[in-house]
Design a protein around this motif. Structure first.
Motif, PDB file in Angstrom:
ATOM      1  N   ASP A  32       0.813  -1.221   0.000  1.00 31.08           N
ATOM      2  CA  ASP A  32       0.000   0.000   0.000  1.00 31.08           C
ATOM      3  C   ASP A  32       0.845   1.269   0.000  1.00 31.08           C
ATOM      4  OD1 ASP A  32      -2.735  -1.200   0.299  1.00 31.08           O
ATOM      5  OD2 ASP A  32      -1.834  -2.001   2.129  1.00 31.08           O
ATOM      6  N   ARG A  33       1.995   1.227   0.660  1.00 29.79           N
ATOM      7  CA  ARG A  33       2.810   2.445   0.801  1.00 29.79           C
ATOM      8  C   ARG A  33       4.284   2.074   0.817  1.00 29.79           C
ATOM      9  NH1 ARG A  33       1.216   7.288  -0.632  1.00 29.79           N
ATOM     10  NH2 ARG A  33       2.492   8.943   0.240  1.00 29.79           N
ATOM     11  N   VAL A  34       5.086   2.838   0.084  1.00 31.35           N
ATOM     12  CA  VAL A  34       6.528   2.643   0.074  1.00 31.35           C
ATOM     13  C   VAL A  34       7.167   3.697   0.974  1.00 31.35           C
ATOM     14  CG1 VAL A  34       8.626   2.546  -1.313  1.00 31.35           C
ATOM     15  CG2 VAL A  34       6.460   1.734  -2.268  1.00 31.35           C
ATOM     16  N   ILE A  35       8.002   3.234   1.901  1.00 31.78           N
ATOM     17  CA  ILE A  35       8.747   4.118   2.803  1.00 31.78           C
ATOM     18  C   ILE A  35      10.226   3.947   2.461  1.00 31.78           C
ATOM     19  CG2 ILE A  35       9.168   4.754   5.204  1.00 31.78           C
ATOM     20  CD1 ILE A  35       6.218   4.909   4.481  1.00 31.78           C
ATOM     21  N   VAL A  48       4.504   6.552  -2.922  1.00 30.03           N
ATOM     22  CA  VAL A  48       5.852   6.620  -2.352  1.00 30.03           C
ATOM     23  C   VAL A  48       5.942   7.821  -1.418  1.00 30.03           C
ATOM     24  CG1 VAL A  48       8.308   6.849  -2.850  1.00 30.03           C
ATOM     25  CG2 VAL A  48       6.842   5.500  -4.383  1.00 30.03           C
ATOM     26  N   GLU A  49       6.291   7.588  -0.159  1.00 36.43           N
ATOM     27  CA  GLU A  49       6.403   8.662   0.828  1.00 36.43           C
ATOM     28  C   GLU A  49       7.751   9.360   0.680  1.00 36.43           C
ATOM     29  OE1 GLU A  49       4.419  10.733   3.956  1.00 36.43           O
ATOM     30  OE2 GLU A  49       3.721   9.051   2.718  1.00 36.43           O
ATOM     31  N   VAL A  50       7.723  10.697   0.636  1.00 36.52           N
ATOM     32  CA  VAL A  50       8.948  11.469   0.389  1.00 36.52           C
ATOM     33  C   VAL A  50       9.103  12.547   1.461  1.00 36.52           C
ATOM     34  CG1 VAL A  50      10.134  13.011  -1.216  1.00 36.52           C
ATOM     35  CG2 VAL A  50       8.872  11.041  -2.092  1.00 36.52           C
ATOM     36  N   HIS A  84       7.130   7.754  10.230  1.00 34.45           N
ATOM     37  CA  HIS A  84       6.360   8.581  11.171  1.00 34.45           C
ATOM     38  C   HIS A  84       5.466   9.557  10.422  1.00 34.45           C
ATOM     39  CE1 HIS A  84       5.445  11.183  14.595  1.00 34.45           C
ATOM     40  NE2 HIS A  84       5.914  12.216  13.900  1.00 34.45           N
ATOM     41  N   GLN A  85       5.995  10.185   9.382  1.00 31.02           N
ATOM     42  CA  GLN A  85       5.195  11.137   8.600  1.00 31.02           C
ATOM     43  C   GLN A  85       4.005  10.455   7.950  1.00 31.02           C
ATOM     44  OE1 GLN A  85       6.879  14.312   5.859  1.00 31.02           O
ATOM     45  NE2 GLN A  85       6.159  12.894   4.288  1.00 31.02           N
ATOM     46  N   LEU A 138      -0.702   5.901   5.718  1.00 28.13           N
ATOM     47  CA  LEU A 138      -0.478   4.495   6.032  1.00 28.13           C
ATOM     48  C   LEU A 138      -1.263   4.201   7.295  1.00 28.13           C
ATOM     49  CD1 LEU A 138       1.034   1.797   5.529  1.00 28.13           C
ATOM     50  CD2 LEU A 138       2.880   2.694   6.974  1.00 28.13           C
ATOM     51  N   GLY A 139      -2.184   3.242   7.212  1.00 31.08           N
ATOM     52  CA  GLY A 139      -3.057   2.982   8.342  1.00 31.08           C
ATOM     53  C   GLY A 139      -3.047   1.525   8.763  1.00 31.08           C
TER      54      GLY A 139
END
Length: 335
Positions: free
Chosen positions: A258-261, A283-285, A303-304, A311-312
């Motif tokens: 679901d989300r790339v860190i 993608v989290e930036v 954390h962001q 992201l849940g």
């Protein structure tokens, strides 16, 4: 090629809380560019960083790490004495001995807990997360606190604009406990090292190979040295295969993610992710506002994403990156 370990999924673990602590001083790219003697507009375009935080008077990586740790414990409502293990997962070390984890423990008032460092350069948090999941899943620990805190700005060399423009300071803490439901936790983890890249990113001095009193030692030996183009070339060759070994299909898409860190290594490094067919919106930036905060980059970015609701609970994240060594690492975690 063997990995650090390949868990029979999942290793039951849950994020209880996350927190960050950032230096008060905000440093613009224009300011750093002037320090390096390069045009500000070009510096921002190439680095991808608009601003970063640097330590100032009265701040240390120790004080920031302790601040983040206290906040993580407070958010979870967990007294410090219930922390079983404290892991220092930082790329820039506070001092050679005692271990930095003992210094964090002293700041937090921890007494009797297990404390030690896991050092995987920029991927130290991923190594610590894997280790914590094993401890919790096998009931060797119930609460594990990971602290990643960086003061990399103190070791920069303005004669190397490429790295000086990237590095920021900051700290993050992640508190982990047992999973609450089936499927929650670590579904895959992998670390691979390609030592032909060992000299591409380094600080030569400070260890037994080159002590400060060595007559051959120079000031630059104790500052950050990076050959970014060489790092990028090696990463572009080895990372696709690494991703496939972590989870088939990751080199061409995001199956079950679901989300790339990602580690916020550089703008060029983030651009490389597009080759894998990963949509930018997933993608989290944090690079533009925090820079590359070494080992704290991944937990700060995590954390962001959690704080902003991108992201849940029940969703799956890919935490991934490369570090000095050259090390490639990734964790697939259901939150």
């Amino acid at each position: 090629m063997s990995a650090l370990f390949r868990p029979a999924p999942p290793l039951g673990v849950r994020i209880l809380s996350t927190a960050q602590a950032l230096p008060a001083r905000v440093v613009s790219t224009a300011e750093v560019a002037a320090l390096c003697g390069v045009p500000a507009e070009l510096a921002q375009k190439r680095s991808g960083v608009r601003e970063r935080r640097w330590l100032s008077e009265g701040e240390t990586a120790l004080s920031l790490g302790a601040q983040a740790a206290r906040e993580a414990l407070a958010q979870a409502g967990l007294p410090p004495e219930q922390v079983d293990v404290l892991l220092n997962a930082s790329g820039s070390q506070l001092q050679p001995i005692p271990d930095g984890a003992a210094l964090f423990a002293r700041e937090l008032g921890l007494r009797g807990a297990a404390t030690y460092s896991l050092h995987g350069t920029c991927l130290s948090f991923l190594v610590a997360l894997q280790h914590a999941a094993l401890l919790i899943h096998t009931q060797q620990a119930r609460h594990v606190l990971i602290v990643s805190s960086e003061g990399g700005s103190l070791g920069l060399n303005p004669a190397q604009p490429e790295s000086t423009l990237l590095i920021g300071d900051g700290a993050a803490a992640v508190l982990l406990g047992p999973a609450e439901r089936p499927g929650q936790g670590l579904h895959a983890a992998r670390i691979e090292t390609y030592p032909e890249g060992a000299d591409h990113t380094r600080i030569r001095g400070g260890g037994t190979l080159l002590m400060p009193q060595n007559p051959r030692a120079e000031h630059r030996d104790f500052t950050f040295d990076m050959q970014g183009l060489q790092v990028l070339k090696l990463a572009s060759r080895v990372v696709p295969g690494f991703l496939e070994r972590l989870r088939p299909g990751l080199s061409t898409g995001l199956p079950g993610i679901d989300r790339v860190i990602p580690h916020q290594a550089s703008q060029a490094g983030l651009d490389l992710l597009r080759r894998y067919g990963w949509p930018a919106e997933r993608v989290e930036v944090t690079l533009p506002t925090l820079g590359n905060v070494i080992a704290a980059s991944v937990p700060l970015t995590l954390h962001q994403a959690l704080r902003a609701g991108r992201l849940g609970v029940g969703e799956t994240a890919l935490l991934v990156g490369t570090g000095a060594g050259l090390i490639a690492g990734g964790v697939i975690l259901e939150v």
